[in-house]
Write a protein that holds these residues in place. Structure first.
Motif, PDB file in Angstrom:
ATOM      1  N   ASP A   1      41.034  44.629  36.498  1.00 47.26           N
ATOM      2  CA  ASP A   1      40.339  45.113  35.219  1.00 47.26           C
ATOM      3  C   ASP A   1      38.905  45.751  35.618  1.00 47.26           C
ATOM      4  O   ASP A   1      38.582  46.596  34.979  1.00 47.26           O
ATOM      5  CB  ASP A   1      40.158  43.874  34.462  1.00 47.26           C
ATOM      6  CG  ASP A   1      41.075  43.352  33.854  1.00 47.26           C
ATOM      7  OD1 ASP A   1      42.506  44.038  34.070  1.00 47.26           O
ATOM      8  OD2 ASP A   1      41.207  42.072  33.443  1.00 47.26           O
TER       9      ASP A   1
ATOM     10  N   ASN B   1      40.589  37.045  30.927  1.00 47.28           N
ATOM     11  CA  ASN B   1      41.091  36.257  32.029  1.00 47.28           C
ATOM     12  C   ASN B   1      40.760  34.739  32.148  1.00 47.28           C
ATOM     13  O   ASN B   1      41.534  33.996  32.545  1.00 47.28           O
ATOM     14  CB  ASN B   1      40.336  36.986  33.329  1.00 47.28           C
ATOM     15  CG  ASN B   1      41.099  38.580  33.641  1.00 47.28           C
ATOM     16  OD1 ASN B   1      42.293  38.297  33.158  1.00 47.28           O
ATOM     17  ND2 ASN B   1      40.397  39.335  33.941  1.00 47.28           N
TER      18      ASN B   1
ATOM     19  N   ARG C   1      38.511  49.545  34.864  1.00 50.16           N
ATOM     20  CA  ARG C   1      37.007  50.036  33.986  1.00 50.16           C
ATOM     21  C   ARG C   1      36.013  50.783  34.454  1.00 50.16           C
ATOM     22  O   ARG C   1      35.779  51.908  34.056  1.00 50.16           O
ATOM     23  CB  ARG C   1      36.323  48.762  33.362  1.00 50.16           C
ATOM     24  CG  ARG C   1      34.941  48.867  32.718  1.00 50.16           C
ATOM     25  CD  ARG C   1      34.686  47.492  32.226  1.00 50.16           C
ATOM     26  NE  ARG C   1      33.953  46.556  33.518  1.00 50.16           N
ATOM     27  CZ  ARG C   1      34.737  45.659  33.934  1.00 50.16           C
ATOM     28  NH1 ARG C   1      35.900  45.206  32.943  1.00 50.16           N
ATOM     29  NH2 ARG C   1      34.396  45.064  34.829  1.00 50.16           N
TER      30      ARG C   1
ATOM     31  N   SER D   1      36.258  38.512  32.489  1.00 53.26           N
ATOM     32  CA  SER D   1      36.397  38.571  31.286  1.00 53.26           C
ATOM     33  C   SER D   1      36.835  37.036  30.491  1.00 53.26           C
ATOM     34  O   SER D   1      37.392  36.485  31.289  1.00 53.26           O
ATOM     35  CB  SER D   1      37.425  39.620  30.672  1.00 53.26           C
ATOM     36  OG  SER D   1      38.855  39.318  31.157  1.00 53.26           O
TER      37      SER D   1
END
Length: 414
Positions: A47, A379, A51, A376
């Motif tokens: 991720d 997650n 990002r 996050s």
């Protein structure tokens, strides 16, 4: 209300059992901890990479098409010897597309050159000079922190104005306001009208010059300085949101470019229609493989942890057989006994999962160059969800075995 009280009582029994066997509990949750750590760590890294890469590509714009000589290709053989013979897009091509495209929201031309020295007094810095037409800020991101973007009059008049990068401003104007000051590019004086926001270095860059060392000048000025012998450009076309997949825009661009280059129906295109999404899509395939690898690695650890929890729960049922018999003789229902052991298994697995997630959180403080690692909420929820499912699967059989015990036989057990 009674059911809730019994559920809370089951939870209390489970917590006491775990505390009374701390060493056994710790050893049992190691497998789940390692498994959850492996899965969530890989997902968090993927991720964060995605990002960071998407942030690096923001300057390319969204819903845009690039008309260039060299195509983006990420599979198969790259036929460079064929593309080498294609003609470069020209400023006349840009003017034709800007005037005739009906499905375009904006059309801009751009060209760049690396390694150009920008000077002020005794200070200098190597930079990338980007010459763009006025519409460029409508097709791509130009984040101006101080000052302004240049005007149509400055573009048409090929004025010597420049929007400098953040690092250039810090180097040439330390502790000063650069707006209105003069720098020298290619032997000519340029007035600084803007300073771009600090971007830092991304994982994906299309130039050896960092983003914060780039200058933007009007295309006419750039052409006079650097394009005497090679007037090639990149044409950037911004589409409308309602044009799904920009199919109409792409078809219109292809038709106009083929017409301009007098290509017959049987002849292939001799220009490239590129999209930034192709880069993201290609990188997305790598992310999918990494995510799968995380699941595979984590699954083996979780499988071991699950068997460990199930084994401990069977031992726990055996040790507490006499207590189960007493509870049942005093009126405890089967679901109360089942919940008691099932909650113990889920709680054990959740503790292991939380430890794994905490280790990933500590990982987010590690500096990996320009990569910003962030754990996050999604997650975290994934880790807790997987832990809970493993706890239920591992504990359901031991809990069911305990719930079905005959109270008389259970009381007599030693």
């Amino acid at each position: 209300m009674r059911l809730l009280r019994q559920v809370l009582e089951s939870f209390r029994f489970a917590w006491q059992a775990l505390r009374s066997n701390l060493l056994r509990t710790t050893l049992s949750l190691l497998g789940v901890t390692v498994g959850i750590f492996a899965i969530i760590a890989v997902f968090t890294l993927v991720d964060s990479l995605e990002r960071n890469i998407r942030g690096s590509l923001n300057f390319l714009g969204s819903n845009v098409i690039y008309v260039q000589k060299w195509p983006f290709e990420f599979s198969g053989e790259y036929r460079w010897w064929k593309y080498f013979q294609w003609p470069e897009p020209t400023y006349k091509d840009y003017r034709a597309l800007a005037e005739r495209l009906e499905n375009a929201r904006a059309v801009a031309a751009m060209s760049g050159r690396d390694g150009i020295t920008v000077k002020r007094a005794n200070s200098s810095i190597s930079a990338r000079i980007l010459g763009v037409t006025y519409e460029y800020n409508q097709t791509s991101e130009v984040a101006v922190e101080q000052g302004r973007y240049f005007t149509p009059q400055e573009q048409e008049g090929a004025r010597n104005v420049v929007i400098i990068g953040y690092e250039i401003g810090e180097t040439l104007f330390p502790g000063q306001d650069p707006i209105g000051q003069t720098v020298k590019i290619g032997g000519l004086n340029f007035v600084v009208i803007g300073v771009q926001e600090k971007r830092g270095t991304g994982l994906v860059e299309f130039s050896r010059i960092p983003p914060d060392r780039r200058c933007i000048i009007p295309y006419g000025t750039y052409a006079k300085l650097f394009q005497s012998f090679n007037p090639s450009i990149t044409i950037v076309v911004k589409g409308y949101e309602q044009d799904e997949g920009l199919q109409d825009l792409e078809g219109e661009i292809r038709g106009l470019m083929r017409s301009r280059r007098s290509l017959k129906p049987a002849q292939d295109d001799n220009f490239a229609i590129n999209r930034p999404e192709a880069i993201v899509k290609a990188i997305g395939g790598i992310f999918a493989v990494l995510s799968l690898a995380g699941w595979v690695i984590g699954s083996f650890s979780i499988l071991v942890g699950g068997f460990g929890i199930a084994n401990i729960m069977f031992v726990s049922v055996k040790e507490r057989t006499n207590i189960i018999g007493i509870q049942k003789s005093l009126g405890a229902k089967n679901y109360f006994i089942l919940f008691q052991f099932l909650f113990e298994a889920v709680l054990l697995s959740l503790v292991g999962g939380l430890v794994g997630i905490f280790l990933v959180y500590l990982l987010s403080f590690v500096q990996l160059g320009s990569l910003d690692i962030q754990l996050s909420i999604g997650n975290i929820m994934l880790g807790l969800g997987v832990s809970s499912i493993i706890g239920v699967i591992s504990g359901i059989l031991p809990a069911f075995t305990a719930a079905r015990m005959d109270p008389v036989i259970a009381i007599r057990a030693k």
